[in-house]
Motif scaffolding. Structure first.
Motif, PDB file in Angstrom:
ATOM      1  N   ARG A  61       0.799  -1.212   0.000  1.00  0.00           N
ATOM      2  CA  ARG A  61       0.000   0.000   0.000  1.00  0.00           C
ATOM      3  C   ARG A  61       0.839   1.272   0.000  1.00  0.00           C
ATOM      4  NH1 ARG A  61      -5.186   0.677   1.144  1.00  0.00           N
ATOM      5  NH2 ARG A  61      -5.401  -1.324   2.193  1.00  0.00           N
ATOM      6  N   GLN A  62       2.009   1.285   0.583  1.00  0.00           N
ATOM      7  CA  GLN A  62       2.736   2.525   0.822  1.00  0.00           C
ATOM      8  C   GLN A  62       4.213   2.348   0.472  1.00  0.00           C
ATOM      9  OE1 GLN A  62       3.166   6.049   1.124  1.00  0.00           O
ATOM     10  NE2 GLN A  62       1.302   5.684   2.266  1.00  0.00           N
ATOM     11  N   ILE A  63       4.820   3.413  -0.077  1.00  0.00           N
ATOM     12  CA  ILE A  63       6.255   3.385  -0.366  1.00  0.00           C
ATOM     13  C   ILE A  63       6.860   4.706   0.072  1.00  0.00           C
ATOM     14  CG2 ILE A  63       6.048   4.245  -2.738  1.00  0.00           C
ATOM     15  CD1 ILE A  63       8.293   2.192  -3.447  1.00  0.00           C
ATOM     16  N   LEU A  64       8.067   4.661   0.606  1.00  0.00           N
ATOM     17  CA  LEU A  64       8.720   5.853   1.146  1.00  0.00           C
ATOM     18  C   LEU A  64      10.185   5.860   0.728  1.00  0.00           C
ATOM     19  CD1 LEU A  64       8.677   8.330   3.183  1.00  0.00           C
ATOM     20  CD2 LEU A  64       9.510   6.693   4.892  1.00  0.00           C
ATOM     21  N   LEU A  65      10.641   7.011   0.236  1.00  0.00           N
ATOM     22  CA  LEU A  65      12.053   7.209  -0.062  1.00  0.00           C
ATOM     23  C   LEU A  65      12.747   7.710   1.194  1.00  0.00           C
ATOM     24  CD1 LEU A  65      14.394   7.419  -2.162  1.00  0.00           C
ATOM     25  CD2 LEU A  65      13.627   9.766  -2.583  1.00  0.00           C
ATOM     26  N   SER A  66      13.860   7.082   1.568  1.00  0.00           N
ATOM     27  CA  SER A  66      14.585   7.484   2.767  1.00  0.00           C
ATOM     28  C   SER A  66      15.076   8.920   2.653  1.00  0.00           C
ATOM     29  CB  SER A  66      15.787   6.560   3.006  1.00  0.00           C
ATOM     30  OG  SER A  66      16.593   7.041   4.072  1.00  0.00           O
ATOM     31  N   SER A  67      14.967   9.665   3.757  1.00  0.00           N
ATOM     32  CA  SER A  67      15.461  11.038   3.778  1.00  0.00           C
ATOM     33  C   SER A  67      16.964  11.100   3.994  1.00  0.00           C
ATOM     34  CB  SER A  67      14.761  11.822   4.903  1.00  0.00           C
ATOM     35  OG  SER A  67      14.962  11.200   6.158  1.00  0.00           O
ATOM     36  N   ASN A  81      19.230   8.583   2.444  1.00  0.00           N
ATOM     37  CA  ASN A  81      19.972   7.954   1.353  1.00  0.00           C
ATOM     38  C   ASN A  81      19.007   7.724   0.196  1.00  0.00           C
ATOM     39  OD1 ASN A  81      21.273   6.023  -0.393  1.00  0.00           O
ATOM     40  ND2 ASN A  81      22.662   5.496   1.278  1.00  0.00           N
ATOM     41  N   GLN A  82      19.327   8.288  -0.973  1.00  0.00           N
ATOM     42  CA  GLN A  82      18.435   8.219  -2.119  1.00  0.00           C
ATOM     43  C   GLN A  82      18.349   6.823  -2.715  1.00  0.00           C
ATOM     44  OE1 GLN A  82      16.587  11.084  -3.345  1.00  0.00           O
ATOM     45  NE2 GLN A  82      17.216  11.585  -1.267  1.00  0.00           N
ATOM     46  N   ASP A  83      19.190   5.913  -2.293  1.00  0.00           N
ATOM     47  CA  ASP A  83      19.128   4.542  -2.796  1.00  0.00           C
ATOM     48  C   ASP A  83      18.187   3.667  -1.983  1.00  0.00           C
ATOM     49  OD1 ASP A  83      20.949   5.010  -4.840  1.00  0.00           O
ATOM     50  OD2 ASP A  83      22.677   4.550  -3.567  1.00  0.00           O
ATOM     51  N   ILE A  84      17.742   4.157  -0.827  1.00  0.00           N
ATOM     52  CA  ILE A  84      16.974   3.329   0.098  1.00  0.00           C
ATOM     53  C   ILE A  84      15.491   3.634  -0.020  1.00  0.00           C
ATOM     54  CG2 ILE A  84      16.588   2.758   2.527  1.00  0.00           C
ATOM     55  CD1 ILE A  84      19.500   3.398   3.058  1.00  0.00           C
ATOM     56  N   LEU A  85      14.695   2.569  -0.185  1.00  0.00           N
ATOM     57  CA  LEU A  85      13.239   2.667  -0.246  1.00  0.00           C
ATOM     58  C   LEU A  85      12.626   1.785   0.826  1.00  0.00           C
ATOM     59  CD1 LEU A  85      12.681   2.255  -4.101  1.00  0.00           C
ATOM     60  CD2 LEU A  85      12.588   4.397  -2.825  1.00  0.00           C
ATOM     61  N   TYR A  86      11.489   2.218   1.360  1.00  0.00           N
ATOM     62  CA  TYR A  86      10.698   1.398   2.274  1.00  0.00           C
ATOM     63  C   TYR A  86       9.340   1.143   1.635  1.00  0.00           C
ATOM     64  CZ  TYR A  86      14.184   2.967   5.666  1.00  0.00           C
ATOM     65  OH  TYR A  86      15.363   3.247   6.322  1.00  0.00           O
ATOM     66  N   MET A  87       8.846  -0.075   1.767  1.00  0.00           N
ATOM     67  CA  MET A  87       7.546  -0.430   1.213  1.00  0.00           C
ATOM     68  C   MET A  87       6.719  -1.113   2.291  1.00  0.00           C
ATOM     69  SD  MET A  87       6.584  -2.900  -2.019  1.00  0.00           S
ATOM     70  CE  MET A  87       7.619  -1.972  -3.153  1.00  0.00           C
ATOM     71  N   GLY A  88       5.450  -0.736   2.377  1.00  0.00           N
ATOM     72  CA  GLY A  88       4.589  -1.293   3.401  1.00  0.00           C
ATOM     73  C   GLY A  88       3.624  -2.325   2.849  1.00  0.00           C
ATOM     74  N   ALA A  89       3.729  -3.553   3.325  1.00  0.00           N
ATOM     75  CA  ALA A  89       2.717  -4.578   3.113  1.00  0.00           C
ATOM     76  C   ALA A  89       2.131  -4.831   4.509  1.00  0.00           C
ATOM     77  CB  ALA A  89       3.338  -5.819   2.505  1.00  0.00           C
ATOM     78  N   ASN A  90       1.970  -6.083   4.942  1.00  0.00           N
ATOM     79  CA  ASN A  90       1.660  -6.311   6.350  1.00  0.00           C
ATOM     80  C   ASN A  90       2.945  -6.238   7.174  1.00  0.00           C
ATOM     81  OD1 ASN A  90       2.524  -8.793   5.123  1.00  0.00           O
ATOM     82  ND2 ASN A  90       1.908  -9.839   7.012  1.00  0.00           N
ATOM     83  N   LYS A  91       4.082  -6.395   6.492  1.00  0.00           N
ATOM     84  CA  LYS A  91       5.398  -6.197   7.085  1.00  0.00           C
ATOM     85  C   LYS A  91       6.078  -5.041   6.368  1.00  0.00           C
ATOM     86  CE  LYS A  91       5.735 -11.203   7.887  1.00  0.00           C
ATOM     87  NZ  LYS A  91       6.522 -12.444   7.647  1.00  0.00           N
ATOM     88  N   SER A 117      14.532  -1.664   0.589  1.00  0.00           N
ATOM     89  CA  SER A 117      15.449  -1.867  -0.534  1.00  0.00           C
ATOM     90  C   SER A 117      16.640  -0.947  -0.357  1.00  0.00           C
ATOM     91  CB  SER A 117      14.754  -1.551  -1.869  1.00  0.00           C
ATOM     92  OG  SER A 117      15.697  -1.563  -2.927  1.00  0.00           O
ATOM     93  N   MET A 118      17.830  -1.477  -0.553  1.00  0.00           N
ATOM     94  CA  MET A 118      19.057  -0.685  -0.469  1.00  0.00           C
ATOM     95  C   MET A 118      19.600  -0.348  -1.848  1.00  0.00           C
ATOM     96  SD  MET A 118      19.429  -0.562   2.878  1.00  0.00           S
ATOM     97  CE  MET A 118      21.127  -0.197   3.305  1.00  0.00           C
ATOM     98  N   ASP A 119      18.859  -0.737  -2.905  1.00  0.00           N
ATOM     99  CA  ASP A 119      19.365  -0.544  -4.263  1.00  0.00           C
ATOM    100  C   ASP A 119      18.284   0.025  -5.186  1.00  0.00           C
ATOM    101  OD1 ASP A 119      17.718  -2.735  -4.440  1.00  0.00           O
ATOM    102  OD2 ASP A 119      19.333  -4.185  -4.793  1.00  0.00           O
ATOM    103  N   GLN A 120      17.573   1.035  -4.699  1.00  0.00           N
ATOM    104  CA  GLN A 120      16.568   1.749  -5.484  1.00  0.00           C
ATOM    105  C   GLN A 120      15.438   0.853  -5.979  1.00  0.00           C
ATOM    106  OE1 GLN A 120      18.876   3.768  -8.545  1.00  0.00           O
ATOM    107  NE2 GLN A 120      19.238   5.514  -7.191  1.00  0.00           N
ATOM    108  N   GLY A 121      15.122  -0.194  -5.235  1.00  0.00           N
ATOM    109  CA  GLY A 121      13.987  -1.033  -5.563  1.00  0.00           C
ATOM    110  C   GLY A 121      14.295  -2.265  -6.380  1.00  0.00           C
ATOM    111  N   ALA A 122      15.547  -2.505  -6.711  1.00  0.00           N
ATOM    112  CA  ALA A 122      15.892  -3.718  -7.477  1.00  0.00           C
ATOM    113  C   ALA A 122      15.598  -4.969  -6.651  1.00  0.00           C
ATOM    114  CB  ALA A 122      17.358  -3.680  -7.893  1.00  0.00           C
ATOM    115  N   THR A 123      15.889  -4.922  -5.361  1.00  0.00           N
ATOM    116  CA  THR A 123      15.585  -6.032  -4.452  1.00  0.00           C
ATOM    117  C   THR A 123      15.048  -5.464  -3.145  1.00  0.00           C
ATOM    118  OG1 THR A 123      17.843  -6.037  -3.562  1.00  0.00           O
ATOM    119  CG2 THR A 123      17.378  -7.501  -5.434  1.00  0.00           C
ATOM    120  N   PHE A 124      14.235  -6.256  -2.463  1.00  0.00           N
ATOM    121  CA  PHE A 124      13.677  -5.866  -1.165  1.00  0.00           C
ATOM    122  C   PHE A 124      13.933  -6.957  -0.136  1.00  0.00           C
ATOM    123  CE2 PHE A 124      11.281  -2.885  -3.750  1.00  0.00           C
ATOM    124  CZ  PHE A 124      11.072  -1.809  -2.898  1.00  0.00           C
TER     125      PHE A 124
END
Length: 269
Positions: free
Chosen positions: A12-18, A20-30, A34-41
């Motif tokens: 449901r939700q995705i957040l770019l880290s404030s 490091n621009q390479d880090i993404l957070y994604m919200g499921a039930n957990k 991602s440390m590589d711009q979404g290539a892997t989580f």
């Protein structure tokens, strides 16, 4: 999506880290990271929801994620079934800080403050359960205790809360019936209604350089207003008379004139 390898759970939700621009957070039930711009989580939490439920999304999901600008790995999550969690170590350990907040509501926003490391805001939304009260909270101790700051906001589902970009005492709140502003950390609120209809406000963004507040509504267009003078309200309110800065204006002897009656008048800015 690379995250599907982690299970076919609604994201449901995705957040770019404030931090490091390479880090993404994604919200499921957990919470996924991602440390590589979404290539892997990778999964960095246990289940942060109450689990299965009825509806078009048959499992609780994280509806809001926020990372503190003061510390990498200080993260908050809010779920669509009423749970709020915090981690201070990048997901190694989590704490449920829902406390005595109303239960089983949608956490429409969880927001880590940019002015105080311990401060965090939460808004809850209950219209899906025919609960149209306004739920707005603030904590100054990482969510260990919560204080209601809804004050005089009329009963209405709350969708978003936003700190001002420069003045820590100013808050903006978007509800299903319009936009509100507080100049005293939520002790009292004023309707932000000049030129803005009483429509559902779902998102707020501040363009810090231009000092513009951009308001996203639910199907009733996007609005923009300059908030530079509001940010000086603390200084102005302590004086009997205060002169606000205004933009420089160029004069021109040709202003308003045109070459012919069929030409547009010259109006340089």
């Amino acid at each position: 999506s690379p995250s599907r390898g982690l299970g076919d759970v609604y994201k449901r939700q995705i957040l770019l880290s404030s931090h490091n621009q390479d880090i993404l957070y994604m919200g499921a039930n957990k919470l996924l990271r991602s440390m590589d711009q979404g290539a892997t989580f990778e999964v960095i939490s246990t289940d942060l929801t109450t689990g299965g439920k009825k509806g078009n999304v048959p499992y609780g999901t994280l509806a809001s994620i926020s990372e503190s600008p003061f510390q990498f790995g200080l993260l908050y999550t809010g779920s669509d079934d009423g749970l709020i969690h915090v981690t201070k170590d990048g997901g190694n350990s989590w704490e449920n800080i829902t406390g005595n907040l109303p239960k089983n509501l949608w956490v429409s926003r969880i927001v880590a403050s940019k002015f105080k490391k311990e401060r965090v805001y939460a808004t809850l939304n209950g219209y899906r359960s025919d609960d149209f009260n306004s739920y707005v909270y603030m904590s100054d101790n990482f969510g260990q205790t919560w204080k209601s700051i809804r004050s005089n906001i009329p009963a209405s589902a709350v969708n978003v809360i936003k700190e001002d970009s420069e003045n820590e005492h100013i808050l903006y709140v978007g509800t299903d019936n319009g936009l509100y502003v507080s100049f005293n950390n939520g002790n009292s609120w004023n309707a932000f209604s000049n030129g803005l209809p009483n429509v559902a406000v779902h998102d707020l963004v501040i363009q810090e350089r231009e000092k513009d507040l951009v308001v996203g509504t639910h199907g009733r267009s996007i609005y923009k207003t300059n908030i530079a003078q509001l940010q000086d309200f603390d200084l102005a309110s302590k004086k009997q008379v205060h002169l606000f800065n205004i933009k420089s204006i160029r004069s021109s002897s040709r202003w308003g004139s045109s070459w012919s009656q069929w030409s547009e008048p010259n109006t340089p800015t």
